[in-house]
Design a protein around this motif. Structure first.
Motif, PDB file in Angstrom:
ATOM      1  N   PRO A 187       0.802  -1.183   0.090  1.00  0.00           N
ATOM      2  CA  PRO A 187      -0.118  -0.105   0.176  1.00  0.00           C
ATOM      3  C   PRO A 187       0.965   1.326  -0.008  1.00  0.00           C
ATOM      4  N   LEU A 189       0.414   4.624   1.141  1.00  0.00           N
ATOM      5  CA  LEU A 189      -0.632   5.535   1.982  1.00  0.00           C
ATOM      6  C   LEU A 189       0.151   6.507   2.823  1.00  0.00           C
ATOM      7  N   PHE A 196      -4.914   0.587   7.301  1.00  0.00           N
ATOM      8  CA  PHE A 196      -5.285  -0.190   6.275  1.00  0.00           C
ATOM      9  C   PHE A 196      -4.812  -1.911   6.879  1.00  0.00           C
ATOM     10  N   TYR A 214      -5.652  -6.396  -5.550  1.00  0.00           N
ATOM     11  CA  TYR A 214      -6.100  -5.577  -4.828  1.00  0.00           C
ATOM     12  C   TYR A 214      -5.259  -4.410  -4.863  1.00  0.00           C
ATOM     13  N   THR A 216      -4.052  -0.144  -3.213  1.00  0.00           N
ATOM     14  CA  THR A 216      -4.520   0.933  -2.462  1.00  0.00           C
ATOM     15  C   THR A 216      -3.264   2.092  -2.606  1.00  0.00           C
ATOM     16  N   ARG A 218      -2.351   6.606  -2.377  1.00  0.00           N
ATOM     17  CA  ARG A 218      -2.827   7.939  -2.092  1.00  0.00           C
ATOM     18  C   ARG A 218      -1.962   8.964  -3.059  1.00  0.00           C
ATOM     19  N   HIS A 225      -7.018   5.965  -2.998  1.00  0.00           N
ATOM     20  CA  HIS A 225      -7.836   5.358  -4.175  1.00  0.00           C
ATOM     21  C   HIS A 225      -7.649   3.682  -3.555  1.00  0.00           C
ATOM     22  N   VAL A 226      -8.720   2.972  -3.680  1.00  0.00           N
ATOM     23  CA  VAL A 226      -8.497   1.741  -3.349  1.00  0.00           C
ATOM     24  C   VAL A 226      -9.293   0.788  -4.228  1.00  0.00           C
ATOM     25  N   LEU A 414     -10.293  -0.455   5.324  1.00  0.00           N
ATOM     26  CA  LEU A 414      -9.665   0.990   5.328  1.00  0.00           C
ATOM     27  C   LEU A 414     -10.470   1.587   6.710  1.00  0.00           C
TER      28      LEU A 414
END
Length: 440
Positions: A187, A189, A196, A214, A216, A218, A225-226, A414
């Motif tokens: 991720p 983030l 998360f 999947y 995630t 930023r 955005h996920v 989240l």
């Protein structure tokens, strides 16, 4: 020179006829020599069948799959086969090993015994170093010694082959595991106040990666955005396509695309990368505003996320405005729906593997979205959050199913709570290990 081995008598041969039979290919240089089967004790349970070749060319014709062991006389003259393979420039012991190296090249799966003179132990040891299973001295050879050497060489070769295959399989599995682990997302983030967590379980046995995917990220404007998706099927091709779609989604998101524009482009990627027109992928994307209180939702044939506002029961987000799965309709559109989140909330995205497990004693019903919502609400009421919530959810789905799930499962969470300080695994300190797969 003939090999001095006593002849096995007819009674012993008849007694062993119903037991194991080993085929020995003898390559020796004496045209007048004869090679006879040794007399074996009745308890040995092994009969030796002999084939004789006078040179390497003839040996190549006699070397069939039913040959178990090769006895090679290292005094065999070097022929054109070995001179061509070695360039014709070898001398000394290296030159005398040329026939052995040729045999090892043409018979990599067969046990090989080297036959040498008694006073040539250096050559015998060199033969074993090159690849022979054992060596025998011509002057000390008798039937019992040769019989035992044949059996031991065959078993030693089988063990070597099995060990090599096991080592290759282990190294291949480790390499695949490193590759699959590296393809799981980390991720992005940094700077976000969102917590998360993710759990991932492929449906394929002994795999780390499946068709679910999947991610995630930023973006510089503060939007988080996920995305979560599912490629139809469970094989390695579907897993590879899922990785391609995830990487494409991240690249498009960081390039500024969002909503319908992003999904249209992602469908083009799918259409170009899939193996057949029957392959499709479901997808759910959520873009959370910088203030964390609202989000845009796009559904492409995917189950709607679950939203739990603090102090309220979890509920499914609206899914009436969703579009078709990617790859089904050439000119499909995917409307973006605005959703109010509030100041404190938890948002769970998942694939259908979480809701398609069987429930009930007879396993006739699926858990379904309604059953999942009830299960999550019970776990929230028990005080579970973050990783603990996801672990409990996946574990209970497996328990209700009565064992392992056959479909891939991906679920991520989240969480935004302004009433408590950020803890480990949140914001800029997000731990990539939180997104590692569950081991079986």
């Amino acid at each position: 020179m003939p090999v001095p081995v006593p002849q096995q008598d007819a009674g012993a041969a008849a007694e062993a006829s119903h037991d194991a039979v080993l085929t020995l290919l003898v390559i020796e240089d004496d045209p007048a020599g004869t090679f006879t089967v040794p007399e074996l004790p009745a308890a040995a349970g092994t009969r030796v069948r002999i084939r004789t070749a006078r040179n390497l060319t003839e040996a190549g014709r006699l070397l069939t799959d039913d040959v178990d062991c090769i006895l090679l006389d290292l005094a065999l003259p070097t022929g054109s086969e070995t001179r061509a393979a070695r360039g014709g420039g070898a001398t000394g012991a290296d030159h005398r090993l040329a026939p052995l190296e040729h045999v090892l090249r043409i018979a990599p799966r067969h046990a090989v015994l080297a036959l040498t003179a008694q006073n040539d132990t250096e050559l015998a040891a060199a033969a074993v170093r090159v690849g022979a299973q054992d060596y025998l001295c011509r002057d000390e050879l008798d039937g019992r010694l040769l019989s035992r050497a044949i059996r031991y060489a065959v078993e030693r070769k089988r063990a070597d082959v099995a060990q090599r295959r096991l080592t290759e399989s282990t190294l291949r599995a480790q390499e695949n595991a490193r590759l699959e682990r590296g393809l799981l997302p980390t991720p992005l983030l940094e700077g976000s106040d969102l917590r998360f967590a993710a759990r991932y379980r492929p449906g394929r046995s002994r795999a780390l990666l499946g068709g679910d995917f999947y991610d995630t990220v930023r973006t510089p404007d503060g939007t988080v955005h996920v995305m979560i998706g599912d490629v139809c099927g469970h094989g390695p091709d579907e897993a590879a396509l899922g990785v391609e779609l995830r990487i494409a989604w991240r690249a498009l998101t960081l390039a500024g695309l969002c909503g319908d524009e992003l999904l249209v482009t992602l469908q083009q990627v799918l259409e170009h990368e899939r193996e057949s027109e029957e392959i499709f992928a479901t997808l759910c994307t959520v873009d959370i505003a910088p203030d964390g209180e609202s989000a845009g939702l796009c559904l492409a044939g995917h189950p709607a996320p679950l939203l739990a506002r603090h102090g309220q029961a979890a509920r499914l987000l609206p899914y009436e405005d969703g579009g078709p799965a990617l790859g089904l309709l050439p000119h499909a559109r995917w409307p973006r729906r605005q959703v109010e989140l509030g100041s404190g909330w938890s948002l769970m995205l998942y694939t259908d593997g979480l809701i398609e497990g069987r429930v009930g004693r007879d396993g006739s019903r699926r858990l379904g979205q309604d059953g999942m919502v009830e299960m999550i609400n019970r776990q929230l009421a028990d005080g579970l959050t973050g990783e603990s919530l996801l672990e409990a959810a996946v574990a209970q789905v497996r328990e209700l199913n009565g064992g392992e799930l056959t479909d891939d499962v991906a679920v991520l969470l989240l969480d935004r709570d302004l009433d408590r300080d950020l803890g480990p695994g949140s914001g800029p300190d997000t731990d990539p290990a939180a997104a590692t797969p569950i081991t079986r």
